[in-house]
Write a protein that holds these residues in place. Structure first.
Motif, PDB file in Angstrom:
ATOM      1  N   HIS A 139      16.822   8.339  12.252  1.00 56.73           N
ATOM      2  CA  HIS A 139      15.700   7.908  11.239  1.00 56.73           C
ATOM      3  C   HIS A 139      14.880   8.843  10.675  1.00 56.73           C
ATOM      4  CE1 HIS A 139      13.122   4.860  10.195  1.00 56.73           C
ATOM      5  NE2 HIS A 139      11.941   5.555  10.652  1.00 56.73           N
ATOM      6  N   HIS A 167      12.880   6.797   6.975  1.00 55.59           N
ATOM      7  CA  HIS A 167      11.399   6.977   7.471  1.00 55.59           C
ATOM      8  C   HIS A 167      10.373   7.315   6.108  1.00 55.59           C
ATOM      9  CE1 HIS A 167       8.482   8.067  10.440  1.00 55.59           C
ATOM     10  NE2 HIS A 167       8.513   9.465  10.183  1.00 55.59           N
ATOM     11  N   ASP A 179      13.638   1.699  12.165  1.00 52.21           N
ATOM     12  CA  ASP A 179      12.807   1.048  11.626  1.00 52.21           C
ATOM     13  C   ASP A 179      12.904  -0.364  11.153  1.00 52.21           C
ATOM     14  OD1 ASP A 179      10.899   2.733  12.265  1.00 52.21           O
ATOM     15  OD2 ASP A 179       9.923   3.143  10.321  1.00 52.21           O
ATOM     16  N   HIS A 194      12.072  -3.199   8.527  1.00 50.51           N
ATOM     17  CA  HIS A 194      10.685  -3.450   8.872  1.00 50.51           C
ATOM     18  C   HIS A 194      10.665  -5.081   8.926  1.00 50.51           C
ATOM     19  CE1 HIS A 194       8.734   0.470   9.153  1.00 50.51           C
ATOM     20  NE2 HIS A 194       9.607   0.699   8.091  1.00 50.51           N
ATOM     21  N   HIS A 207      10.863   6.114   3.212  1.00 50.61           N
ATOM     22  CA  HIS A 207      11.156   5.103   2.237  1.00 50.61           C
ATOM     23  C   HIS A 207      11.295   5.720   0.801  1.00 50.61           C
ATOM     24  CE1 HIS A 207       9.091   1.849   4.936  1.00 50.61           C
ATOM     25  NE2 HIS A 207       9.745   2.863   5.751  1.00 50.61           N
ATOM     26  N   ASP A 218      15.043   1.028   7.452  1.00 50.33           N
ATOM     27  CA  ASP A 218      13.521   0.501   7.223  1.00 50.33           C
ATOM     28  C   ASP A 218      13.552  -1.074   6.841  1.00 50.33           C
ATOM     29  OD1 ASP A 218      11.736   3.209   7.736  1.00 50.33           O
ATOM     30  OD2 ASP A 218      13.633   3.765   6.605  1.00 50.33           O
TER      31      ASP A 218
HETATM   32 ZN   LIG Z   1       9.733   2.789   7.850  1.00 51.59          ZN
END
Ligand SMILES: [Zn+2]
Length: 298
Positions: A200, A233, A90, A52, A235, A50
């Motif tokens: 994920h 996913h 992500d 991002h 976090h 993640d």
């Molecule tokens: Zn995420």
């Protein structure tokens, strides 16, 4: 997941891995989980989830700047001397824009100059845009149509990075029938040795989880060589156990959803007998920074 990147570096790593394979065979049963940190036969993998990464470097969420977080972490990851790095989905900010991946690729440059970087896909990734920018090396990619599945073979551990991206920027994930069939066949036919799964999505039965997680565990259960499932996913940084497999919920490095959660990455030392996982928290709750969790699978 996918791999990156610069062929010359991968070639060097490949040669090094070859030497490790020889060492592993030569020393046979001498491995132990407790020796994971110091045995040259181990496999050091920097694990991220993640990220991002946004096209806009100043993009901010809950007080975190995902671009800055990765920028800050990369020198530490490089200094830790991993043989590989993995991002468990992500990778992009929200919708998997070309520009997101361009920023990600640039941020990962110093790391990709040292070792292969493998990237899996999550619900905020976009398969075509990802492939266009990252141009993952085909040697790691399994033959599963419309899915980005990676197989990373190392003498001490085999890593399967599955692809749970179903719809871009919607929460739920799915492996799908073709990938599940591939997974079952692969496990049936491959030489049985310690294998860990990366995917994920979270593994619950909610509408935003991996929708076929029950069926995935049904496939994994009969194979004792499958030792652990890593996912992201949520976090959140947590451990669990299910159907005889260790569960590792990876922290996000982009941002957390809750102040009690760390933001950071995990320094993993695999051996034949297990893995030692050290949390490298760079933000959020720093309480467990440098805490080591040891998973044994003998
Ligand atoms: Zn995420």
């Amino acid at each position: 997941m996918a791999s990156i990147i610069f062929a010359a570096q991968n070639r060097r790593t490949f040669v090094r891995t070859g030497a490790l394979a020889t060492a592993a065979i030569a020393s046979g049963a001498a491995f132990s989980a407790d020796g994971a940190e110091n045995t040259p036969e181990g496999y050091r993998l920097a694990i991220l989830s993640d990220t991002h990464t946004p096209a806009d470097r100043n993009n901010e969420y809950r007080g975190f700047k995902p671009w800055n977080n990765l920028k800050r972490a990369v020198p530490d990851i490089v200094a830790s001397g991993p043989e590989g790095a993995l991002i468990n989905g992500d990778a992009a900010r929200l919708t998997g824009e070309i520009q997101d991946y361009q920023e990600l690729k640039q941020l990962l440059g110093p790391l990709a100059g040292q070792c292969p970087v493998y990237i899996g896909l999550g619900n905020h990734d976009h398969r075509q845009n990802f492939n266009q920018v990252m141009q993952p090396e085909t040697k790691y990619i399994a033959d599963v149509s419309n899915k980005h599945v990676l197989v990373i073979e190392h003498p001490v551990v085999r890593i399967l990075q599955l692809d749970s991206l179903l719809y871009v920027d919607k929460v739920a994930g799915l492996l799908g029938k073709a990938q599940r069939a591939w997974l079952d066949t692969f496990l049936k036919e491959a030489e049985p040795r310690p294998t860990v799964i990366f995917v994920h999505h979270t593994l619950g039965d909610g509408d935003g989880d991996l929708l076929d997680s029950e069926r995935m565990f049904g496939i994994l259960k009969p194979y004792p060589q499958v030792k652990a499932v890593f996912y992201g996913h949520s976090h959140r940084y947590e451990y669990g156990f299910r159907e005889g497999k260790h569960l590792v919920n990876l922290p996000a490095i982009g941002y957390n959803f809750n102040d009690n959660q760390p933001v950071g990455w995990v320094d993993a030392h695999f051996s034949i007998g297990g893995v030692h996982l050290t949390l490298k928290a760079i933000g959020g709750n720093l309480e467990k920074n440098d805490q080591i969790t040891k998973l044994h699978w003998g």
